[in-house]
Design an enzyme around this catalytic site. Structure first.
Site, PDB file in Angstrom:
ATOM      1  CE  LYS A 137       7.129 -17.740  32.137  1.00 22.08           C
ATOM      2  NZ  LYS A 137       6.974 -16.340  31.901  1.00 22.08           N
ATOM      3  CG  ASP A 177       3.808 -16.248  31.623  1.00 20.71           C
ATOM      4  OD1 ASP A 177       4.565 -15.484  31.037  1.00 20.71           O
ATOM      5  OD2 ASP A 177       3.081 -16.835  31.013  1.00 20.71           O
TER       6      ASP A 177
HETATM    7  P1  NDP Z   1      -2.796 -12.681  30.499  1.00 14.75           P
HETATM    8  O1  NDP Z   1      -3.412 -14.053  31.021  1.00 14.75           O
HETATM    9  O2  NDP Z   1      -2.964 -11.614  31.279  1.00 14.75           O
HETATM   10  O3  NDP Z   1      -3.415 -12.410  29.126  1.00 14.75           O
HETATM   11  C1  NDP Z   1      -3.360 -13.444  28.051  1.00 14.75           C
HETATM   12  C2  NDP Z   1      -4.159 -12.916  26.887  1.00 14.75           C
HETATM   13  O4  NDP Z   1      -3.735 -13.645  25.951  1.00 14.75           O
HETATM   14  C3  NDP Z   1      -5.436 -13.071  27.105  1.00 14.75           C
HETATM   15  O5  NDP Z   1      -6.181 -12.104  26.406  1.00 14.75           O
HETATM   16  C4  NDP Z   1      -5.754 -14.430  26.283  1.00 14.75           C
HETATM   17  O6  NDP Z   1      -7.211 -14.706  25.998  1.00 14.75           O
HETATM   18  C5  NDP Z   1      -4.719 -14.419  25.366  1.00 14.75           C
HETATM   19  N1  NDP Z   1      -4.370 -15.760  24.840  1.00 14.75           N
HETATM   20  C6  NDP Z   1      -3.883 -16.723  25.837  1.00 14.75           C
HETATM   21  N2  NDP Z   1      -3.689 -17.877  25.346  1.00 14.75           N
HETATM   22  C7  NDP Z   1      -3.984 -17.700  24.150  1.00 14.75           C
HETATM   23  C8  NDP Z   1      -4.148 -18.406  22.922  1.00 14.75           C
HETATM   24  N3  NDP Z   1      -3.756 -19.566  23.026  1.00 14.75           N
HETATM   25  N4  NDP Z   1      -4.638 -18.084  21.690  1.00 14.75           N
HETATM   26  C9  NDP Z   1      -5.006 -16.782  21.710  1.00 14.75           C
HETATM   27  N5  NDP Z   1      -5.019 -15.993  22.752  1.00 14.75           N
HETATM   28  C10 NDP Z   1      -4.489 -16.486  23.882  1.00 14.75           C
HETATM   29  O7  NDP Z   1      -1.165 -13.104  30.241  1.00 14.75           O
HETATM   30  P2  NDP Z   1      -0.087 -11.896  30.094  1.00 14.75           P
HETATM   31  O8  NDP Z   1      -0.659 -10.652  29.309  1.00 14.75           O
HETATM   32  O9  NDP Z   1       0.694 -11.692  31.409  1.00 14.75           O
HETATM   33  O10 NDP Z   1       1.068 -12.555  29.091  1.00 14.75           O
HETATM   34  C11 NDP Z   1       0.901 -12.608  27.654  1.00 14.75           C
HETATM   35  C12 NDP Z   1       2.105 -13.036  27.051  1.00 14.75           C
HETATM   36  O11 NDP Z   1       3.023 -11.988  27.440  1.00 14.75           O
HETATM   37  C13 NDP Z   1       2.577 -14.333  27.409  1.00 14.75           C
HETATM   38  O12 NDP Z   1       3.214 -14.666  26.068  1.00 14.75           O
HETATM   39  C14 NDP Z   1       3.597 -14.143  28.513  1.00 14.75           C
HETATM   40  O13 NDP Z   1       4.465 -14.898  28.466  1.00 14.75           O
HETATM   41  C15 NDP Z   1       4.165 -12.622  27.990  1.00 14.75           C
HETATM   42  N6  NDP Z   1       4.793 -12.056  29.000  1.00 14.75           N
HETATM   43  C16 NDP Z   1       4.052 -11.600  29.992  1.00 14.75           C
HETATM   44  C17 NDP Z   1       4.972 -10.767  31.036  1.00 14.75           C
HETATM   45  C18 NDP Z   1       4.073 -10.398  32.432  1.00 14.75           C
HETATM   46  O14 NDP Z   1       4.743  -9.574  32.933  1.00 14.75           O
HETATM   47  N7  NDP Z   1       3.043 -10.629  32.575  1.00 14.75           N
HETATM   48  C19 NDP Z   1       6.431 -10.564  30.999  1.00 14.75           C
HETATM   49  C20 NDP Z   1       6.919 -11.017  29.829  1.00 14.75           C
HETATM   50  C21 NDP Z   1       6.150 -11.716  29.004  1.00 14.75           C
HETATM   51  P3  NDP Z   1      -8.093 -15.401  26.954  1.00 14.75           P
HETATM   52  O15 NDP Z   1      -8.523 -14.344  27.924  1.00 14.75           O
HETATM   53  O16 NDP Z   1      -9.262 -15.945  26.315  1.00 14.75           O
HETATM   54  O17 NDP Z   1      -7.463 -16.580  27.882  1.00 14.75           O
END
Ligand code: NDP
Length: 457
Positions: A137, A177
């Site tokens: 990561k 991510d």
């Molecule tokens: P994105 O950046 O596309 O979206 C993240 C979302 O989560 C946004 O809505 C963001 O809100 C919100 N968010 C981020 N930080 C916080 C916080 N501290 N408190 C509340 N909301 C928060 O990321 P992903 O969708 O790609 O990833 C989301 C999760 O899934 C993570 O844990 C990631 O590690 C996991 N994941 C992702 C994969 C992927 O393929 N993308 C694969 C496996 C796991 P805002 O817009 O306000 O920042």
């Protein structure tokens, strides 16, 4: 979390505490990393103590020490001409079963501890996919929020000027991510090609015109929902007509919502880091198109949803777990669903909690869900679809082929089914399926056996 009333777990409690004390001493202040390791060690320690080959080879101690960590400065210039400096890391955790693989995260909360927890989780997740991928990561404390596209581009390019030395299609293959989507992967890959003068599957999540795979973008969210559907099917039920609460509105959340709708469920919440929206009428495909455009193109806030759809209300500074639902999918970030949230969900009769995000449920939350005997799917199993599709992107790049949407989706479905079945095989506790236990042990065995085969290295 292993039930400590389990006789095996009770007998290994001193070994577990001794192991954790050593880990905490070697990695001071790294709370997220301690949490992720404890979560795995609690399920795996009884199994290790029961198998001399793992115990005598100190496998758990070796598995919790990353192979290598690269730390570097990323200097870039903002639109006002000011010079900015961020810190970036790549944690190459384990290549026991394949080249390092795992995403890059850009968010102000990124620390070494966060990346070590994510890299550690990734080792088990990648093992569960059945594909030959090690775990890694990386990322930076860079905050993309409010940055112009040019600033994001300059940051990505500067980051790649250092990172390109440490990655390669047979060495380490990063992906996206939080804060890193197709746009950022494009900027980084463009700089990689310029520096290395070669076209290679060295990043996944690429755009479709330059080596990306169909369904990669959707894969984590879709995969999480396939996993939940498998759990429900296992007891003769399905997602049809279920009410589903989802947190986040990024990549994982929006495609999880899309698949729930396609399978006949009703999504009633989405969120971002400022608050959540509740739409009791259901967030259908047309409303989801609005959310995708809002978040991916305009990079706006979820609150805007209520200006467009009168059926919804906005809840500033709150999380969606107070909304009654059958299925909860935390798809935003770590530790976003705690003990109180778990109690509320259980009181409302939740049947399934599937982790789209990594480690979104706190240890207390997990204990309560397992004690409540509901279906709890840990992220390393439920969100493995993203990395599985990345593995499929690597295969297509190596073959210089592009598979059809149906072909990739069918492979994704079958990988999620196989992960589900491995969890059932290793997590059956007198008829109750402890998916956490199943995922940890199934993920562990493959990596541990590879490490044993290599001897002491
Ligand atoms: P994105 O950046 O596309 O979206 C993240 C979302 O989560 C946004 O809505 C963001 O809100 C919100 N968010 C981020 N930080 C916080 C916080 N501290 N408190 C509340 N909301 C928060 O990321 P992903 O969708 O790609 O990833 C989301 C999760 O899934 C993570 O844990 C990631 O590690 C996991 N994941 C992702 C994969 C992927 O393929 N993308 C694969 C496996 C796991 P805002 O817009 O306000 O920042």
């Amino acid at each position: 979390m292993t039930n400590v009333s389990d006789p095996i777990a009770k007998t290994v409690q001193p070994e577990l505490e001794q192991f954790m004390q050593g880990l905490i001493k070697r990695n001071p202040g790294e709370m997220e990393f301690h949490q992720a390791v404890r979560e795995v060690a609690e399920s795996v320690m009884p199994f290790v103590m029961d198998h001399a080959k793992y115990r005598d080879a100190q496998i758990l101690e070796r598995m919790t020490e990353p192979d290598r960590i690269v730390i570097f400065r990323v200097t870039w210039e903002d639109d006002q001409g000011s010079i900015r400096a961020n810190r970036a890391w790549r944690v190459q955790f384990s290549n026991a079963i394949g080249a390092y693989k795992g995403g890059l995260r850009f968010h102000p909360t990124v620390t070494l501890s966060v990346l070590k927890f994510l890299g550690f989780e990734q080792v088990f997740k990648n093992s569960l996919t059945g594909l030959p991928m090690g775990g890694a990561k990386g990322g930076s404390n860079f905050n993309p929020r409010g940055k112009s596209e040019r600033e994001v581009m300059r940051f990505c390019q500067s980051l790649m000027v250092e990172l390109h030395r440490h990655i390669g299609e047979d060495t380490d293959v990063p992906a996206g991510d939080i804060g890193v989507g197709t746009r950022e992967i494009g900027f980084m890959y463009g700089m990689y090609k310029r520096l290395e003068n070669r076209v290679a599957g060295v990043l996944t999540g690429k755009g479709l015109t330059f080596g990306g795979s169909l369904v990669r973008m959707e894969a984590t969210g879709y995969g999480c929902v396939y996993f939940c559907e498998n759990m429900l099917n296992h007891r003769g039920d399905s997602l049809e007509s279920k009410t589903v609460a989802i947190s986040g509105s990024g990549n994982v959340a929006t495609y999880a919502a899309e698949k729930v709708v396609q399978l006949g469920g009703k999504v009633v919440t989405l969120a971002d880091s400022d608050g959540f929206i509740h739409d009791p009428a259901g967030i259908d495909e047309q409303k989801l198109e609005f959310v995708k455009e809002l978040k991916e193109v305009r990079r706006g806030r979820i609150q805007e949803y209520t200006e467009r759809f009168a059926s919804a209300t906005y809840h500033e500074g709150k999380r969606p777990w107070g909304v009654a639902c059958d299925v909860a999918l935390p798809c935003a970030t770590q530790n976003e669903l705690d003990g109180d949230d778990a109690r509320t969900l259980l009181a409302h009769g939740v049947q399934v909690v599937g982790e789209g995000a990594n480690m979104p449920v706190t240890p207390e939350g997990i204990r309560l869900l397992l004690d409540g005997k509901i279906f709890y799917a840990p992220g390393k199993a439920a969100n493995a679809g993203g990395v599985a599709a990345s593995g499929l992107e690597q295969s297509q790049n190596a073959l210089r082929l592009s598979w059809s949407r149906d072909e990739v989706d069918e492979r994704l479905r079958s990988i999620m089914r196989e992960i589900h079945d491995k969890c059932v095989e290793h997590g059956n506790e007198n008829g109750f399926i402890n998916y956490q236990q199943g995922a940890n042990i199934a993920g562990f065995v493959k990596v541990a056996d590879a490490m044993l085969a290599y001897g002491v290295v």
